[in-house]
Design a protein around this motif. Structure first.
Motif, PDB file in Angstrom:
ATOM      1  N   UNK A  16       0.836  -1.207   0.000  1.00 48.25           N
ATOM      2  CA  UNK A  16       0.000   0.000   0.000  1.00 48.25           C
ATOM      3  C   UNK A  16       0.870   1.256   0.000  1.00 48.25           C
ATOM      4  N   UNK A  17       1.978   1.219   0.723  1.00 45.92           N
ATOM      5  CA  UNK A  17       2.895   2.354   0.761  1.00 45.92           C
ATOM      6  C   UNK A  17       3.481   2.617  -0.627  1.00 45.92           C
ATOM      7  N   UNK A  18       3.877   1.546  -1.313  1.00 46.12           N
ATOM      8  CA  UNK A  18       4.407   1.701  -2.672  1.00 46.12           C
ATOM      9  C   UNK A  18       3.341   2.246  -3.619  1.00 46.12           C
ATOM     10  N   UNK A  19       2.116   1.784  -3.453  1.00 47.22           N
ATOM     11  CA  UNK A  19       1.039   2.266  -4.313  1.00 47.22           C
ATOM     12  C   UNK A  19       0.762   3.745  -4.044  1.00 47.22           C
ATOM     13  N   UNK A  65       8.340  -6.612  -7.440  1.00 47.70           N
ATOM     14  CA  UNK A  65       6.880  -6.517  -7.382  1.00 47.70           C
ATOM     15  C   UNK A  65       6.352  -5.983  -8.711  1.00 47.70           C
ATOM     16  N   UNK A  66       5.059  -6.084  -8.910  1.00 50.86           N
ATOM     17  CA  UNK A  66       4.458  -5.555 -10.139  1.00 50.86           C
ATOM     18  C   UNK A  66       4.598  -4.041 -10.194  1.00 50.86           C
ATOM     19  N   UNK A  67       4.740  -3.407  -9.047  1.00 51.90           N
ATOM     20  CA  UNK A  67       4.838  -1.948  -9.003  1.00 51.90           C
ATOM     21  C   UNK A  67       6.175  -1.432  -9.528  1.00 51.90           C
ATOM     22  N   UNK A  68       7.191  -2.274  -9.545  1.00 52.15           N
ATOM     23  CA  UNK A  68       8.505  -1.865 -10.054  1.00 52.15           C
ATOM     24  C   UNK A  68       8.394  -1.420 -11.511  1.00 52.15           C
ATOM     25  N   UNK A 121      -2.171   1.211 -12.979  1.00 47.62           N
ATOM     26  CA  UNK A 121      -1.902   1.213 -11.535  1.00 47.62           C
ATOM     27  C   UNK A 121      -3.212   1.034 -10.774  1.00 47.62           C
ATOM     28  N   UNK A 122      -4.251   1.696 -11.222  1.00 53.08           N
ATOM     29  CA  UNK A 122      -5.553   1.577 -10.579  1.00 53.08           C
ATOM     30  C   UNK A 122      -6.074   0.139 -10.628  1.00 53.08           C
ATOM     31  N   UNK A 123      -5.742  -0.560 -11.718  1.00 53.08           N
ATOM     32  CA  UNK A 123      -6.166  -1.957 -11.882  1.00 53.08           C
ATOM     33  C   UNK A 123      -5.159  -2.935 -11.264  1.00 53.08           C
ATOM     34  N   UNK A 124      -4.141  -2.406 -10.596  1.00 53.19           N
ATOM     35  CA  UNK A 124      -3.069  -3.228  -9.989  1.00 53.19           C
ATOM     36  C   UNK A 124      -2.396  -4.132 -11.014  1.00 53.19           C
ATOM     37  N   UNK A 125      -2.160  -3.576 -12.213  1.00 57.14           N
ATOM     38  CA  UNK A 125      -1.503  -4.315 -13.284  1.00 57.14           C
ATOM     39  C   UNK A 125      -0.128  -3.712 -13.544  1.00 57.14           C
ATOM     40  N   UNK A 126       0.842  -4.562 -13.883  1.00 59.32           N
ATOM     41  CA  UNK A 126       2.167  -4.042 -14.237  1.00 59.32           C
ATOM     42  C   UNK A 126       2.144  -3.372 -15.608  1.00 59.32           C
ATOM     43  N   UNK A 127       3.145  -2.569 -15.866  1.00 63.74           N
ATOM     44  CA  UNK A 127       3.289  -1.944 -17.174  1.00 63.74           C
ATOM     45  C   UNK A 127       3.999  -2.921 -18.099  1.00 63.74           C
ATOM     46  N   UNK A 128       3.671  -2.864 -19.402  1.00 64.37           N
ATOM     47  CA  UNK A 128       4.369  -3.738 -20.345  1.00 64.37           C
ATOM     48  C   UNK A 128       5.828  -3.307 -20.506  1.00 64.37           C
ATOM     49  N   UNK A 129       6.655  -4.227 -20.948  1.00 62.27           N
ATOM     50  CA  UNK A 129       8.079  -3.911 -21.148  1.00 62.27           C
ATOM     51  C   UNK A 129       8.295  -2.960 -22.284  1.00 62.27           C
TER      52      UNK A 129
END
Length: 129
Positions: A16-19, A65-68, A121-129
């Motif tokens: 949650x902190x990262x988000x 993490x996916x947030x990276x 980010x809102x959908x908790x999905x990673x970004x594509x490469x």
């Protein structure tokens, strides 16, 4: 589509902190991006620098993490936009119209990347490469 699985288990508080950090950064980027697209609305480049510093400092915390992928996405977006603005700067010195068109296109591209990142980010999905 490649699924990114968190390599290191992250407790919900850290996630949650990262988000939250990600949202703060995206909001700062969005303010600058919208101001770049709207005529007469100028946001301080300091906001963009602050967002970039936040991303650079916190990127290591999100590793595995996916947030990276969002931290990398924002950093790459700012670097590419800066390079594109610098490369097209001589157009302003030689011809006003081509410089204005180039910078408008770069600003729209920047805004698109920020909005795309915010949606994912809102959908908790990673970004594509």
């Amino acid at each position: 589509m490649s699924d990114i699985i968190d390599v290191n288990p992250v407790d919900s508080e850290k996630a949650q902190s990262l988000k939250t950090v990600g949202w703060v950064s995206y909001i700062l980027h969005l303010i600058v991006a919208v101001a770049a697209v709207l005529p007469g609305a100028q946001a301080s480049p300091v906001l963009l620098i602050v967002a970039l510093v936040i991303d650079l400092v916190k990127k290591g915390d999100a590793e595995g993490t996916w947030q990276a992928s969002h931290f990398s996405w924002r950093i790459r977006t700012v670097i590419w936009a800066a390079v594109l603005y610098l490369v097209t700067l001589p157009l302003w010195l030689l011809f006003v119209a081509p410089g204005w068109i180039a910078w408008c296109l770069i600003s729209i591209w920047f805004l698109y990347r920020i909005v795309k990142g915010m949606v994912r980010m809102n959908a908790s999905q990673p970004m594509p490469d």
